[in-house]
Design a protein around this motif. Sequence first.
Motif, mmCIF file in Angstrom:
data_model
loop_
_atom_site.group_PDB
_atom_site.id
_atom_site.type_symbol
_atom_site.label_atom_id
_atom_site.label_comp_id
_atom_site.label_asym_id
_atom_site.label_seq_id
_atom_site.Cartn_x
_atom_site.Cartn_y
_atom_site.Cartn_z
ATOM 1 N N VAL A 215 5.961 22.318 -17.703
ATOM 2 C CA VAL A 215 7.261 22.749 -18.236
ATOM 3 C C VAL A 215 8.337 22.623 -17.160
ATOM 4 N N GLU A 216 7.989 23.023 -15.951
ATOM 5 C CA GLU A 216 8.952 22.977 -14.855
ATOM 6 C C GLU A 216 9.411 21.534 -14.591
ATOM 7 N N ALA A 217 8.463 20.619 -14.572
ATOM 8 C CA ALA A 217 8.807 19.217 -14.337
ATOM 9 C C ALA A 217 9.631 18.658 -15.501
ATOM 10 N N LEU A 218 9.210 18.984 -16.738
ATOM 11 C CA LEU A 218 9.923 18.452 -17.908
ATOM 12 C C LEU A 218 11.382 18.902 -17.935
ATOM 13 N N GLY A 219 11.643 20.115 -17.470
ATOM 14 C CA GLY A 219 13.010 20.643 -17.466
ATOM 15 C C GLY A 219 13.834 20.125 -16.312
ATOM 16 N N ASN A 220 13.202 19.370 -15.443
ATOM 17 C CA ASN A 220 13.895 18.846 -14.261
ATOM 18 C C ASN A 220 13.742 17.321 -14.213
ATOM 19 N N TYR A 221 14.157 16.658 -15.282
ATOM 20 C CA TYR A 221 14.095 15.192 -15.458
ATOM 21 C C TYR A 221 12.675 14.631 -15.498
ATOM 22 N N GLY A 222 11.699 15.497 -15.622
ATOM 23 C CA GLY A 222 10.319 15.009 -15.654
ATOM 24 C C GLY A 222 9.730 14.807 -14.274
ATOM 25 N N SER A 223 10.322 15.462 -13.283
ATOM 26 C CA SER A 223 9.880 15.244 -11.900
ATOM 27 C C SER A 223 9.268 16.490 -11.269
ATOM 28 N N HIS A 224 8.112 16.316 -10.683
ATOM 29 C CA HIS A 224 7.574 17.357 -9.803
ATOM 30 C C HIS A 224 8.220 17.215 -8.426
ATOM 31 N N LYS A 225 8.486 15.947 -8.089
ATOM 32 C CA LYS A 225 8.995 15.611 -6.775
ATOM 33 C C LYS A 225 10.285 14.831 -6.965
#
Length: 372
Positions: A215-225
Amino acid sequence: MIKFNDLQKINALHADELKRVAAEVIDSGWFLQGERVAAFEKQFSEFIGVKNTVTCANGLDALHLILRAYKEMGIMTDGDEIIVPANTFIATILAITNNRLKPVLVEPDIETCNINIEEIEKHITSHTRAIMIVHLYGRACWSNKLDALAKKYNLKLIEDNAQAVGAYCFCGEKHRRTGSLGDAAGNSFYPGKNLGALGDSGAVTTNDNSLAKTVEALGNYGSHKKYISEYQGLNSRMDEIQAAFLSVKLKYLDEENETRRRIAEYYQMNTKNRKIYLPLSERDRESHVYHLFVVRTEKRDELLAYLTDNGVQVLIHYPVPPHQQRAYAGCWDGQHFPVTEKIHREVLSLPISPVLEAAETERIVKLLNRFE
Ligand SMILES: *Cc1c(COP(=O)(O)O)cnc(C)c1O
């Protein structure tokens, strides 16, 4: 006029603190993904009783991101079915259809206006992947049977906790907050909600670490990094300034919900008009946070006009059910939802908020008792 929900007055209660933290954010020069969001996420996790809070832009996005994450994780796919109450606010349904999943509408219980748990099993098919419960009006929706059904059919249990932040649920021996009961929950901090920001924001709460990460990555353009895209994500984040406001307001939430309960009790004990059905009072009073105090009457439109003419602002939640919305024309053709339609025809929401004064509640009750 007695206002339905006086946001000016509600936030004036905390004006000094809110202005101080706003000034701190302005002076800091840091507006997103900073220490205030991190601090609020930690506080909210402790408050709800979950391992993870992932903040996002609003409550709809919180629900949307949960389902999207389950798709990315291979748990759901296009066309899968999600069981949901037929009388919910449209955002619950949008979160499902925007993910190309299929909302399967189930009738509510007329007394609680929450999904009728007895009706769920017959709607479960080989395509069902989740039950999305909605703690509508602020009343916790839960039973051991619901939990058992989700386990028996290996379904995700997702909570729409937008209206019930702060409510408890007495699950057997355990005493847990809504937002921690299922696999994941969407929370809203829309200004009018019980924990209201000064703008839009929302959060996913969950004990599932891999769901939280997705969820965190999806809400941030799909990026973990940064600059490395794992998914075709979106931009859905909470502002630092909203996190700062919410950290202030969270401290007072239990107390403000208790004020709402006292107002509800006053309505329940003193309204004697047999034409007006009041919401059932809960045996476990803390399982309702009265985001809305919704009465029912066959003379709803007359009651609305009467209260309005007498200076009381009242609202309808909601005038049109999802299956009758033009946006969803044809989606549930041939299906009938008589309980849902009755609710939408008969409900009226009375003023309730932490700043409604005793004299105002008394006046409303007097008016209700004189209504013919
Ligand atoms: C408010 C609400 C939402 C959506 O929250 P927003 O923050 O307004 O996007 C979803 N479901 C229910 C039941 C709500 O009341």
